[in-house]
Scaffold this motif. Structure first.
Motif, short mmCIF file in Angstrom:
data_model
loop_
_atom_site.label_atom_id
_atom_site.label_comp_id
_atom_site.label_asym_id
_atom_site.label_seq_id
_atom_site.Cartn_x
_atom_site.Cartn_y
_atom_site.Cartn_z
N MET A 19 24.82 -14.86 15.60
CA MET A 19 24.97 -13.57 14.93
C MET A 19 25.62 -12.55 15.88
SD MET A 19 22.01 -12.00 12.53
CE MET A 19 21.23 -10.96 13.72
N LYS A 20 26.55 -11.73 15.34
CA LYS A 20 27.22 -10.74 16.19
C LYS A 20 26.25 -9.62 16.56
CE LYS A 20 30.83 -9.41 13.79
NZ LYS A 20 32.10 -8.81 13.38
N PRO A 21 26.25 -9.16 17.84
CA PRO A 21 25.38 -8.04 18.20
C PRO A 21 25.82 -6.77 17.46
CG PRO A 21 26.52 -8.95 20.13
CD PRO A 21 27.07 -9.64 18.94
N VAL A 22 24.83 -6.03 16.97
CA VAL A 22 25.13 -4.81 16.21
C VAL A 22 24.84 -3.60 17.10
CG1 VAL A 22 24.44 -3.45 14.21
CG2 VAL A 22 24.56 -5.94 14.05
N ARG A 23 25.71 -2.63 17.08
CA ARG A 23 25.52 -1.40 17.84
C ARG A 23 25.28 -0.22 16.91
NH1 ARG A 23 24.60 -4.31 21.38
NH2 ARG A 23 25.51 -4.43 23.45
N GLN A 24 24.51 0.76 17.40
CA GLN A 24 24.35 2.02 16.67
C GLN A 24 25.39 3.01 17.19
OE1 GLN A 24 22.12 3.22 14.04
NE2 GLN A 24 23.77 4.75 14.16
N VAL A 25 26.30 3.40 16.30
CA VAL A 25 27.39 4.31 16.66
C VAL A 25 27.11 5.66 16.01
CG1 VAL A 25 29.87 4.76 16.42
CG2 VAL A 25 29.05 2.41 16.77
N VAL A 26 27.24 6.74 16.78
CA VAL A 26 27.15 8.08 16.19
C VAL A 26 28.48 8.79 16.40
CG1 VAL A 26 25.98 10.30 16.22
CG2 VAL A 26 24.65 8.21 16.48
N ILE A 27 28.98 9.38 15.34
CA ILE A 27 30.28 10.06 15.39
C ILE A 27 30.06 11.53 15.05
CG2 ILE A 27 32.59 10.19 14.36
CD1 ILE A 27 32.30 7.15 13.75
N ALA A 28 30.50 12.40 15.97
CA ALA A 28 30.37 13.85 15.74
C ALA A 28 31.68 14.36 15.18
CB ALA A 28 30.04 14.55 17.05
#
Ligand SMILES: Cc1cc2nc3c(=O)[nH]c(=O)nc-3n(C[C@H](O)[C@H](O)[C@H](O)COP(=O)(O)OP(=O)(O)OC[C@H]3O[C@@H](n4cnc5c(N)ncnc54)[C@H](O)[C@@H]3O)c2cc1C
Length: 349
Positions: free
Chosen positions: A1-10
Motif C-alpha cells: 500500500m502507498k504511504p499516505v501523507r496529510q497535506v495542508v494548503i493555505a
C-alpha cells in the motif's frame, strides 16, 4: 500500500486548488484553507479570463515549460469534467524588422505560428511599423470556471477537506496555526496565499498592482470579437495586452504601463480613474470611445528576486511556498501543483 501523507494548503486560488487535485490523485489526504469563501472572489485567480501562451522569445526552456503547462491544462479539462480553455490564439505585435526571426524561433520550437498584417485585425491597436505573430494554440482560460470545476471535483473527493473562512495565522514545520487558536497537524504544507504570501513566509518579495478595464463592444462588433484572438505587445507603446470577450466574458485591456510597485494589497483608498484614463488613451482598441466601460479592477502579484521564475520555494523542512507571479502564474499553476505532489512522492521514497 502507498504511504499516505496529510497535506495542508493555505490558500484556495488556482495554485492551492490544483495542488489539492494533484495530491488527491496521488492518494494523499488534503485540507485546503482559505480566509474567505472557496473559491474566493478576492483571490487574484478569480477573474473572467487569463491568457495562456507558450512562446517566450529567446528563452526556449520557458517555451518548453509553457507547452507542457498547456498540455496539462487540456488534461485537466478531462479530469475535472469541464470545458474552460478557449483556443482562440494570441497575436503579439513585433517590429517588422524582427518578425521573421520571431517566426523562425517559434516554428523551431514546434509552435504553429503565422504572420498577420494589422489590417486583418482592425479593432486591435498595433504599434507603428509592427506586424502580428499569431500563436494558434494559445488562448484564454476561463478562470472562474476553472476554480468552480476544481472546487466541485474536490468537494466530491473523500480524501479532501475544503475549509473556507479559515485564516492561517502562522505556518511551522508540521503545524499550522489558525486565526482563533486552532492548530492543525500536517506532514507537508504549501503556502499558496498569492500576493499575501509574505504574511506567512519570510521572502524578499516585491508587490505589484495592475489595473484592468472590462469593456463591452458596440453591438455591431459583438460577432467580430467572438472570433478574435487575444493580443499582446499592443497599443502605441507596445506594452499593452487584451483578452477577447466570449463565453460570457467581457473584453479586458491592461498594460505594463499601469503596473506599479506598492506596499500593501489594500487598494480601497486608491482611485482607479487615472489608470482607467491611461488605459483608454493607450490605443489598445481602435475607436475605444464606442465601447462601454463595465468595470475597472486592480489585481496584485509578487515578484521574488531570489526565487525568479521557480515554480516552488522551500521555506522550511516540510513547508513550500508559491509566490504568485505576474504574467504566467495561472498558466504554470498545474506545473507547480505537479511538482509539489512529486516532491511528496520523492520524500516518501
Ligand atoms: C493584472 C494581472 C493579470 C494577470 N494575467 C495573467 C495571465 O494572463 N496569465 C497567467 O498565466 N497569469 C496571469 N496573472 C497571474 C495569475 O493571475 C496569478 O499568478 C495567479 O492567479 C495566482 O494564483 P494563486 O493561487 O497563487 O494566488 P491567489 O489566486 O491570489 O490565491 C491566494 C488565496 O490565498 C488566500 N489567503 C491569503 N492569505 C491567507 C491566509 N492567511 N489564510 C488563508 N488563506 C489565505 C486568499 O484568500 C486567496 O484565495 C495575472 C496577474 C495579474 C495581477
Amino acid at each position: 500500500m502507498k504511504p499516505v501523507r496529510q497535506v495542508v494548503i493555505a490558500g484556495a486560488g488556482v495554485t492551492g486548488l490544483l495542488t489539492a487535485v494533484e495530491c488527491a490523485l496521488a492518494g494523499h489526504r488534503v485540507t485546503v484553507l482559505d480566509r474567505g469563501a472557496i473559491p474566493n472572489p478576492a483571490s487574484s485567480s478569480f477573474d473572467h479570463h487569463r491568457a495562456i501562451r507558450a512562446f517566450a522569445w529567446g528563452d526556449p526552456a520557458t517555451t518548453r515549460r509553457k507547452v507542457a503547462a498547456r498540455r496539462r491544462w487540456l488534461e485537466l479539462e478531462t479530469t475535472l469534467g469541464a470545458r474552460f480553455y478557449r483556443r482562440v490564439g494570441i497575436v503579439s505585435a513585433w517590429p517588422c524588422a524582427e518578425a521573421d526571426a520571431v517566426l523562425a524561433e517559434a516554428a523551431a520550437a514546434g509552435l504553429p505560428v503565422s504572420a498577420v498584417e494589422p489590417e486583418k485585425l482592425p479593432h486591435l491597436g498595433f504599434p507603428a511599423d509592427s506586424v502580428g505573430v499569431l500563436e494558434a494554440d494559445a488562448g484564454v482560460l476561463l478562470a472562474e470556471r476553472v476554480l468552480s470545476a476544481a472546487v466541485k471535483w474536490l468537494s466530491a473527493h473523500p480524501a479532501v477537506t475544503l475549509r473556507p473562512w479559515s485564516k492561517v495565522d502562522s505556518v511551522h514545520s508540521g503545524r499550522i496555526e489558525l486565526d482563533g487558536g486552532e492548530s492543525l497537524g500536517a506532514d507537508h504544507v504549501l503556502i499558496a496565499a498569492g500576493p499575501w504570501t509574505p504574511d506567512l513566509a519570510d521572502l524578499p518579495a516585491v508587490l505589484h498592482r495592475q489595473t484592468m478595464v472590462y469593456l463591452r463592444p458596440p453591438d455591431d462588433l459583438v460577432r467580430w470579437w467572438e472570433n478574435a484572438p487575444g493580443g499582446g505587445r499592443l497599443g502605441a507603446d507596445g506594452r499593452a495586452w487584451l483578452l477577447p470577450p466570449g463565453d460570457g466574458t467581457l473584453l479586458k485591456i491592461s498594460s505594463d504601463a499601469v503596473c506599479r510597485e506598492v506596499e500593501s494589497t489594500d487598494s480601497a483608498e486608491e482611485s482607479q480613474d487615472p489608470w482607467l484614463e491611461k488605459l483608454l488613451g493607450a490605443s489598445i482598441v481602435s475607436d475605444v470611445d464606442r465601447y462601454t466601460v463595465v468595470a475597472t479592477k486592480s489585481c496584485h502579484y509578487l515578484s521574488d528576486p531570489d526565487a525568479g521564475d521557480a515554480l516552488l520555494t522551500r521555506v522550511g523542512p516540510a513547508v513550500w511556498s508559491r509566490s504568485a507571479c505576474g504574467g504566467t502564474g495561472f498558466t504554470t499553476a498545474p506545473l507547480a501543483a505537479r511538482q509539489f505532489a512529486e516532491t511528496l512522492t520523492e520524500e516518501i521514497a
